[in-house]
Every structure is written in C-alpha cells, then in structure tokens.
Design a protein around this motif. Structure first.
Motif, PDB file in Angstrom:
ATOM      1  N   THR A 176       0.828  -1.211   0.000  1.00  0.00           N
ATOM      2  CA  THR A 176       0.000   0.000   0.000  1.00  0.00           C
ATOM      3  C   THR A 176       0.863   1.262   0.000  1.00  0.00           C
ATOM      4  O   THR A 176       0.471   2.280  -0.573  1.00  0.00           O
ATOM      5  CB  THR A 176      -0.941   0.028   1.219  1.00  0.00           C
ATOM      6  N   ILE A 177       2.041   1.200   0.625  1.00  0.00           N
ATOM      7  CA  ILE A 177       2.945   2.355   0.583  1.00  0.00           C
ATOM      8  C   ILE A 177       3.465   2.554  -0.842  1.00  0.00           C
ATOM      9  O   ILE A 177       3.538   3.678  -1.354  1.00  0.00           O
ATOM     10  CB  ILE A 177       4.114   2.146   1.566  1.00  0.00           C
ATOM     11  N   ARG A 178       3.797   1.444  -1.502  1.00  0.00           N
ATOM     12  CA  ARG A 178       4.327   1.504  -2.858  1.00  0.00           C
ATOM     13  C   ARG A 178       3.268   2.012  -3.837  1.00  0.00           C
ATOM     14  O   ARG A 178       3.585   2.716  -4.797  1.00  0.00           O
ATOM     15  CB  ARG A 178       4.797   0.110  -3.276  1.00  0.00           C
ATOM     16  N   ASP A 179       2.011   1.657  -3.604  1.00  0.00           N
ATOM     17  CA  ASP A 179       0.924   2.048  -4.522  1.00  0.00           C
ATOM     18  C   ASP A 179      -0.297   2.400  -3.681  1.00  0.00           C
ATOM     19  O   ASP A 179      -1.230   1.612  -3.540  1.00  0.00           O
ATOM     20  CB  ASP A 179       0.623   0.897  -5.473  1.00  0.00           C
ATOM     21  N   PRO A 180      -0.334   3.602  -3.085  1.00  0.00           N
ATOM     22  CA  PRO A 180      -1.401   3.952  -2.131  1.00  0.00           C
ATOM     23  C   PRO A 180      -2.792   4.042  -2.741  1.00  0.00           C
ATOM     24  O   PRO A 180      -3.776   4.031  -2.003  1.00  0.00           O
ATOM     25  CB  PRO A 180      -0.951   5.318  -1.593  1.00  0.00           C
ATOM     26  N   HIS A 181      -2.890   4.107  -4.059  1.00  0.00           N
ATOM     27  CA  HIS A 181      -4.203   4.220  -4.694  1.00  0.00           C
ATOM     28  C   HIS A 181      -4.757   2.868  -5.146  1.00  0.00           C
ATOM     29  O   HIS A 181      -5.833   2.818  -5.739  1.00  0.00           O
ATOM     30  CB  HIS A 181      -4.119   5.170  -5.898  1.00  0.00           C
ATOM     31  N   ASN A 182      -4.045   1.817  -4.855  1.00  0.00           N
ATOM     32  CA  ASN A 182      -4.475   0.482  -5.278  1.00  0.00           C
ATOM     33  C   ASN A 182      -5.522  -0.046  -4.297  1.00  0.00           C
ATOM     34  O   ASN A 182      -5.215  -0.388  -3.149  1.00  0.00           O
ATOM     35  CB  ASN A 182      -3.275  -0.463  -5.331  1.00  0.00           C
ATOM     36  N   ILE A 183      -6.757  -0.118  -4.754  1.00  0.00           N
ATOM     37  CA  ILE A 183      -7.859  -0.540  -3.892  1.00  0.00           C
ATOM     38  C   ILE A 183      -7.676  -1.985  -3.448  1.00  0.00           C
ATOM     39  O   ILE A 183      -7.989  -2.345  -2.306  1.00  0.00           O
ATOM     40  CB  ILE A 183      -9.203  -0.356  -4.628  1.00  0.00           C
ATOM     41  N   GLY A 184      -7.166  -2.828  -4.335  1.00  0.00           N
ATOM     42  CA  GLY A 184      -6.958  -4.220  -3.971  1.00  0.00           C
ATOM     43  C   GLY A 184      -5.995  -4.383  -2.813  1.00  0.00           C
ATOM     44  O   GLY A 184      -6.234  -5.172  -1.894  1.00  0.00           O
ATOM     45  N   TRP A 185      -4.889  -3.632  -2.838  1.00  0.00           N
ATOM     46  CA  TRP A 185      -3.932  -3.739  -1.726  1.00  0.00           C
ATOM     47  C   TRP A 185      -4.552  -3.211  -0.428  1.00  0.00           C
ATOM     48  O   TRP A 185      -4.310  -3.758   0.649  1.00  0.00           O
ATOM     49  CB  TRP A 185      -2.660  -2.968  -2.030  1.00  0.00           C
ATOM     50  N   GLN A 186      -5.340  -2.154  -0.527  1.00  0.00           N
ATOM     51  CA  GLN A 186      -6.010  -1.625   0.668  1.00  0.00           C
ATOM     52  C   GLN A 186      -6.960  -2.671   1.254  1.00  0.00           C
ATOM     53  O   GLN A 186      -7.026  -2.861   2.471  1.00  0.00           O
ATOM     54  CB  GLN A 186      -6.791  -0.356   0.311  1.00  0.00           C
ATOM     55  N   ARG A 187      -7.675  -3.348   0.375  1.00  0.00           N
ATOM     56  CA  ARG A 187      -8.617  -4.371   0.845  1.00  0.00           C
ATOM     57  C   ARG A 187      -7.870  -5.519   1.519  1.00  0.00           C
ATOM     58  O   ARG A 187      -8.294  -6.032   2.549  1.00  0.00           O
ATOM     59  CB  ARG A 187      -9.442  -4.885  -0.330  1.00  0.00           C
ATOM     60  N   ASP A 188      -6.754  -5.927   0.933  1.00  0.00           N
ATOM     61  CA  ASP A 188      -5.955  -6.982   1.552  1.00  0.00           C
ATOM     62  C   ASP A 188      -5.458  -6.573   2.940  1.00  0.00           C
ATOM     63  O   ASP A 188      -5.429  -7.388   3.869  1.00  0.00           O
ATOM     64  CB  ASP A 188      -4.750  -7.313   0.670  1.00  0.00           C
ATOM     65  N   LEU A 189      -5.051  -5.313   3.071  1.00  0.00           N
ATOM     66  CA  LEU A 189      -4.592  -4.832   4.374  1.00  0.00           C
ATOM     67  C   LEU A 189      -5.727  -4.848   5.377  1.00  0.00           C
ATOM     68  O   LEU A 189      -5.547  -5.203   6.557  1.00  0.00           O
ATOM     69  CB  LEU A 189      -4.023  -3.416   4.235  1.00  0.00           C
ATOM     70  N   SER A 190      -6.921  -4.481   4.931  1.00  0.00           N
ATOM     71  CA  SER A 190      -8.100  -4.538   5.791  1.00  0.00           C
ATOM     72  C   SER A 190      -8.336  -5.955   6.301  1.00  0.00           C
ATOM     73  O   SER A 190      -8.599  -6.179   7.481  1.00  0.00           O
ATOM     74  CB  SER A 190      -9.321  -4.046   5.003  1.00  0.00           C
ATOM     75  N   VAL A 191      -8.212  -6.941   5.404  1.00  0.00           N
ATOM     76  CA  VAL A 191      -8.452  -8.341   5.780  1.00  0.00           C
ATOM     77  C   VAL A 191      -7.468  -8.804   6.840  1.00  0.00           C
ATOM     78  O   VAL A 191      -7.849  -9.479   7.807  1.00  0.00           O
ATOM     79  CB  VAL A 191      -8.376  -9.242   4.525  1.00  0.00           C
ATOM     80  N   ILE A 192      -6.188  -8.450   6.686  1.00  0.00           N
ATOM     81  CA  ILE A 192      -5.209  -8.943   7.667  1.00  0.00           C
ATOM     82  C   ILE A 192      -5.402  -8.259   9.017  1.00  0.00           C
ATOM     83  O   ILE A 192      -5.168  -8.874  10.067  1.00  0.00           O
ATOM     84  CB  ILE A 192      -3.767  -8.800   7.141  1.00  0.00           C
ATOM     85  N   HIS A 193      -5.851  -7.006   9.034  1.00  0.00           N
ATOM     86  CA  HIS A 193      -6.211  -6.384  10.323  1.00  0.00           C
ATOM     87  C   HIS A 193      -7.379  -7.151  10.962  1.00  0.00           C
ATOM     88  O   HIS A 193      -7.412  -7.339  12.183  1.00  0.00           O
ATOM     89  CB  HIS A 193      -6.576  -4.910  10.124  1.00  0.00           C
ATOM     90  N   HIS A 194      -8.318  -7.568  10.143  1.00  0.00           N
ATOM     91  CA  HIS A 194      -9.436  -8.381  10.630  1.00  0.00           C
ATOM     92  C   HIS A 194      -8.917  -9.665  11.275  1.00  0.00           C
ATOM     93  O   HIS A 194      -9.317 -10.035  12.381  1.00  0.00           O
ATOM     94  CB  HIS A 194     -10.339  -8.702   9.434  1.00  0.00           C
ATOM     95  N   ARG A 195      -7.997 -10.341  10.578  1.00  0.00           N
ATOM     96  CA  ARG A 195      -7.430 -11.585  11.115  1.00  0.00           C
ATOM     97  C   ARG A 195      -6.696 -11.348  12.432  1.00  0.00           C
ATOM     98  O   ARG A 195      -6.826 -12.124  13.387  1.00  0.00           O
ATOM     99  CB  ARG A 195      -6.445 -12.189  10.111  1.00  0.00           C
ATOM    100  N   MET A 196      -5.928 -10.289  12.486  1.00  0.00           N
ATOM    101  CA  MET A 196      -5.154 -10.010  13.704  1.00  0.00           C
ATOM    102  C   MET A 196      -6.074  -9.620  14.855  1.00  0.00           C
ATOM    103  O   MET A 196      -5.812  -9.962  16.013  1.00  0.00           O
ATOM    104  CB  MET A 196      -4.111  -8.931  13.425  1.00  0.00           C
ATOM    105  N   GLY A 197      -7.155  -8.923  14.525  1.00  0.00           N
ATOM    106  CA  GLY A 197      -8.132  -8.600  15.565  1.00  0.00           C
ATOM    107  C   GLY A 197      -8.756  -9.850  16.149  1.00  0.00           C
ATOM    108  O   GLY A 197      -8.903  -9.991  17.371  1.00  0.00           O
ATOM    109  N   GLU A 198      -9.120 -10.802  15.282  1.00  0.00           N
ATOM    110  CA  GLU A 198      -9.679 -12.069  15.761  1.00  0.00           C
ATOM    111  C   GLU A 198      -8.684 -12.809  16.649  1.00  0.00           C
ATOM    112  O   GLU A 198      -9.054 -13.399  17.675  1.00  0.00           O
ATOM    113  CB  GLU A 198     -10.058 -12.949  14.574  1.00  0.00           C
ATOM    114  N   LEU A 199      -7.416 -12.794  16.229  1.00  0.00           N
ATOM    115  CA  LEU A 199      -6.391 -13.496  17.004  1.00  0.00           C
ATOM    116  C   LEU A 199      -6.222 -12.869  18.388  1.00  0.00           C
ATOM    117  O   LEU A 199      -6.148 -13.572  19.408  1.00  0.00           O
ATOM    118  CB  LEU A 199      -5.059 -13.466  16.245  1.00  0.00           C
ATOM    119  N   GLU A 200      -6.156 -11.549  18.444  1.00  0.00           N
ATOM    120  CA  GLU A 200      -5.977 -10.887  19.745  1.00  0.00           C
ATOM    121  C   GLU A 200      -7.207 -11.071  20.628  1.00  0.00           C
ATOM    122  O   GLU A 200      -7.090 -11.180  21.852  1.00  0.00           O
ATOM    123  CB  GLU A 200      -5.675  -9.403  19.537  1.00  0.00           C
TER     124      GLU A 200
END
Length: 605
Positions: free
Chosen positions: A293-317
């Motif tokens: 996302t830093i390399r390509d901040p306008h890429n919606i797909g990368w933003q969505r992927d980052l959202s998903v991993i935050h979701h996973r980490m939230g579930e884990l915590e």
C-alpha cells in the motif's frame, strides 16, 4: 475511479500502441500488463480473471474483437461481443466465449447464459465447459456443474487439462460434502502436477499448479480438523510462493501471493491454539501488505488486503484475550472498509466488506458488555446487507449474510434479557436459512447454517424454561448434523458439530433432573471426541474437547452416587490437560480447565 473507467483507460493505451501495426498475438502481451495493472487498483481477483480473458482474446489475433472490447468497461465490452457474434456466425463461438469470460467476474448470470450460447455453436469446447462448470458450482448448482465437468472429461483432454479437471471435480465434491471423493480427485491432480513440475523445475505454470493443489489439499485437511496435515500442505505452498517472491521482489502480485500463504498458515496456527506462531505469520502478511500500500497507495486491492489482515489479527488478539489490541485492529479494518465502500458505492463486495467489519466490531463490543455500541454496529451491518439483498434478491450470499446479522441481533437481545425480541430476530434468521437449505438440498453449508439457527433458538427456549420447545429444536440440530456426518464420515469438523449437538441435549436433561438420559447423550459425546482425539493426537483442541467430555461424565457420576468412576475420569482428564498446559502456557482456556479439574479431584477425593 470505477472499474469501467480504468478499463477504458487501459484499453485505450493498448489500441493507441497497436496503431504501429502489431499483428502478432505476442505483441499484445506488454499492453495486457497495463490492463491488469489498471483493474487491479479496483480488485485483484477481478484483475486476474479479466486479464486472463483479455490475454486469450489477444492471442486469438482477432483485431475486430479487440476493438469491440474498447467500449465502456467489461460488461459493455461483453455486450458488444455478443451482438457481433449474433450478427456474424463466423467465429461466433469464440466471441461468445470471450464475452462470457468478460462477464464472469462482474455479471455471472449473464456469463452462464453466454457460455451456454457458445456451446450451442461448438458443443465440444473444453474450456467453455470447465469455466461454465465453475460458475455453476460457485452459484450452488452442483448438478449442472457436474454435468459440465463430465462432458469436458469425455473430450479426453491432455494430461495438464486432466489435472485441472481433477481439481475442479475435487472442488465440486468438497462443496457437496464428499470429502473422501474430493481427496481422491485432489490426489490425482497432485500426481499430475508433480509430473509436470518434476519434468521442468523452471516451468512456473507447473510450479503454480503444484502450489495450488497443495492449497486445496490443505484446505480439505483444515475442513476435516486435521491441522497437522493442513500445516504440512500449506508449508509446501509457502515454499513455492516464497521462491517466486524472492526471484521477483519487485512484482507486487508475487509479494501479495506470499502474504496470502502466510495468512493461511496463521489461520492454521490460530485454530491449533498456537497464538504466538499465528501472530508471526499474520505479522509477516501485514508487513508485506503495508509495503504494497505504501508503494501504490491508490491500489484498492492492496487496501482491501490490508483490511483483511487487520481483521485476522483482531480475531487473534480477541482469542488471546487482548480486547484492546483486538479493537485496534478491528477499527483499522473498519476505517479501510468505510473508505473503500465510499470510493465505489456500487461495488457489492466492497459494501459487504463494510457490513462484515461492522459485524465483527459489534461482536467484540457484545463480548465486552457494551450493548449500545454492539447494537449500532449490527444495525449498520444489516442496513448494508438489506440494501444488497433488495438489489439482488436472488443472491443466496446476501440472504445468508442477512440471516447472520439477524442472529447477531437476536443474541444481543438475549444477553440483555429480552427473549421476545431475541426470538423475533432468531426466527427471521431461521426462516431465511430454511429457505436456502430447501433451495439447495445438496449444499452442506446451508444445512449446517440451519442447524445453527435451531441451536440458537433451543438455547433461547432453554433459558426461558421452555424445555419441550428447546428439546424440539435440539433434536432438529442432531438430525441435521447426523445426516451431514453420515454423508462424510471422515470430516472431523462435522463429527465435532454432532458432538456439540448431543452435548446440548445432555445439558437440557440435566436441567430437567434426568441424569440417566443426560449420561446417554454425554456418552455419545465422549465416543465422538475420543475418535477425534485418536485421529489427530497433535490437535490440542481435540484433546481439550475429550477432556471436557470426561469431566461432564465425572460430574454426572458423582451426582448419581458412583464412587470410583468420577475420580478415575478426572485423573484421566488431568493427564490429558497437563501436556497441553505445558506445551501452551499462554493458553488460558487450557490452564483454567486444568486448575478446575485439579480442584474437582481434591473435592471428590
């Protein structure tokens, strides 16, 4: 900027470059990278599907088709191809096939119709049959999917295509609940992939095929609760994907694939109760996706992927009993989802992501006792899904999501002591799921969801003292889950579900003071959990479930005056739990259970 505009821009660049007179199919390959890069800003999965279709179109060398594609986005491009095919029967099948491929990621119903029309022109088109079968399977029409794959198999395809078909049959059998049949097909696909990968270790397509079938087998083992085997398959996938990422560190999609492999292994470690190992994999995935996302901040797909991993980490915590850290990750997930949903209000999947983010935060707030905040998130989730369900009433996914959110509200009202309100929401969920199960009688996921609704309603009636009504719901749960377990005896997840259903009936009989009947149900639970623990001795949760079943029987035996059996069962329970606590000192569930059993032993002794 929406996907249609991105495609117009990318295709426009392609055709401007084509004016120099490139006629060979290979000349289009660099420009196709522009198409994929443009659409990937919107959705990586759709980018891959569209780029595959566009690459095939370019390889065909059909300049008329290419120019027709330069209209107002993928659906309009497909519309134009269909019109051209119907106007000129020469090459109509090929144009209809390409139109269907353009439709598929965006308008699956139109894609199915167009595939069928292409097959009327040329009935023996292998990849038409395979791709239509995939769409039918994803749409829940397993009978049509099987018919399509059978027709494709009858064409005696080449060895690599046979591997693809074995994989497709495996996916179909897995979707229908036939785990053993799916495994047999996946094993054959694996054998073919190993032949190709071994013949030419530098053949990247062969390596990708090998990684993909390792993922399928890992998912199957995960579904069955065989986490050790799943971990081994996913580790082999990670090794292949890691090599690709190391060879081409500047190719973003290779890095993204690596993050997905880490995410899969993180989920396995989470399910196995290995919090620290899961956190390592999730953090690896987060680091990769943050860099993308830093390399390509306008890429919606990368933003969505980052959202998903935050979701996973939230579930884990949350699982690790760190609610503040869980909330931090869930709020990151929600912030990204809100931004993406606002960016394109017409994208149903981005809207669904927003509803899921609200739902997850609502569940966390409910667990913390923050009822108003939880209700606000659940109602926000329902508002999104109701709109999607209204716009696309025949989509079973939206109906399923709607039932889940009604269930969440029902649970919340039950917590607050409003059984009538809870019953209204839970019945709404059950009604939707009963309809979905009736519409897809061969869909195990629909049957399991219906069993969950009956379980929730049974719990509500049990709390309200309506034991006969509760018993009726619990018997429905047992009947549904017995059928699912019998259909796929090797599926350990279904066996565990059945054990939980029997446990509910046992709990109800204890409430009614009928301990002998309760002991029968708990005996059924013990038998199932013993089989699961024996089948995968390294699965800590199977061992924990076995220990809990022994504890239940010990408590009943103690209450009915038996002398020796309770202490013997408790000593066996402690012997199971001790190594779990030693291996996982941070797992509070294991530790608290062990402490309780030791206290019970002291009392009974």
């Amino acid at each position: 900027m929406g996907v249609a505009r991105l495609l117009v821009d990318s295709l426009g660049r392609l055709f401007r470059r084509d004016r120099a007179g490139r006629r060979a199919a290979g000349g289009f390959q660099p420009q196709l990278a522009d198409i994929e890069a443009g659409i990937a800003r919107y959705n990586p999965a759709q980018a891959e599907a569209f780029a595959g279709a566009a690459a095939e179109l370019a390889r065909s060398g059909d300049k008329a088709c290419l120019r027709l594609a330069a209209t107002d986005g993928p659906v309009a491009a497909a519309d134009a191809l269909v019109i051209a095919a119907r106007a000129d029967p020469r090459g109509a099948a090929a144009r209809l096939h390409q139109a269907a491929r353009f439709y598929a990621p965006f308008a699956p119903d139109q894609a199915r119709t167009t595939y069928a029309e292409a097959l009327r022109h040329e009935p023996d088109t292998l990849w038409c049959l395979i791709e239509l079968g995939r769409l039918d399977r994803e749409g829940g029409d397993l009978v049509a999917a099987r018919a399509g794959f059978d027709r494709a198999w009858a064409l005696a395809p080449a060895l690599r295509d046979q591997g693809v078909l074995h994989r497709e049959f495996g996916d179909l059998l897995r979707a229908s609940g036939d785990g053993a049949g799916a495994r047999a097909r996946y094993d054959q696909a694996l054998a073919i992939a190993q032949i190709h990968a071994g013949t030419d270790p530098h053949d990247r397509q062969a390596q990708r095929d090998l990684a993909e079938i390792h993922v399928r087998l890992g998912e199957l083992e995960r579904d069955n609760g065989s986490l050790t085997e799943a971990r081994a398959y996913f580790a082999q996938d990670l090794a292949i994907v890691q090599r690709f990422a190391d060879d081409d560190p500047q190719i973003a999609r290779r890095q993204r694939d690596l993050s997905v492999s880490h995410e899969r292994l993180g989920l396995i470690e989470r399910d196995a109760g290995n919090i620290a190992e899961a956190r390592i994999h999730f953090e690896q995935a987060q680091a990769i996706r943050t860099q993308l996302t830093i390399r390509d901040p306008h890429n919606i797909g990368w933003q969505r992927d980052l959202s998903v991993i935050h979701h996973r980490m939230g579930e884990l915590e949350w699982l690790a009993d760190n609610p503040a850290r869980a909330q931090f990750h869930f709020q990151w997930d929600l912030a990204i989802a809100q931004r993406l949903a606002a960016h394109d209000p017409h994208d149903a999947w981005l809207q669904r992501d927003l509803s899921v983010s609200h739902e997850r935060l609502g569940m966390l707030q409910r667990s913390l006792g923050n009822r108003p905040q939880a209700q606000g998130h659940f109602e926000a989730a329902i508002a999104v899904i109701e709109r999607l369900a209204t716009e696309d009433a025949g989509n079973p996914r939206w109906q399923s999501d709607l039932s889940s959110n009604y269930e969440r509200l029902g649970d919340l009202e039950r917590d607050a002591g409003y059984p009538d309100r809870a019953r209204t929401h839970l019945e709404a969920a059950r009604t939707i799921r009963a309809r979905l199960a009736a519409d897809s009688p061969d869909n195990p996921a629909a049957a399991r969801a219906l069993s969950i609704s009956h379980a929730r309603l049974g719990d509500l009636e049990r709390d309200a003292g309506n034991r006969d009504v509760a018993r009726g719901h619990y018997k429905q749960v047992v009947a549904l889950r017995q059928k699912l377990a019998a259909h796929d005896p090797g599926n350990t997840g279904r066996q565990r579900d059945l054990a939980m259903a029997c446990e509910r009936l046992g709990d109800l009989e204890i409430d009614a003071g009928r301990l002998d009947r309760a002991r029968v149900h708990y005996g059924d639970v013990l038998a199932i959990r013993q089989r699961l623990a024996d089948a995968d001795p390294h699965n800590g949760w199977w061992q924990y479930d076995l220990a809990f079943a022994l504890l239940q029987l010990a408590q009943i035996d103690h209450a009915t005056g038996r002398r020796d059996e309770p202490c013997s069962a408790l000593r066996r329970t402690a012997a199971i739990l001790a190594p779990l606590v030693e291996a996982e000192p941070d797992n509070q569930t294991f530790a608290q259970m062990f402490e309780f059993v030791q206290d019970e032993l002291a009392i009974m002794a």
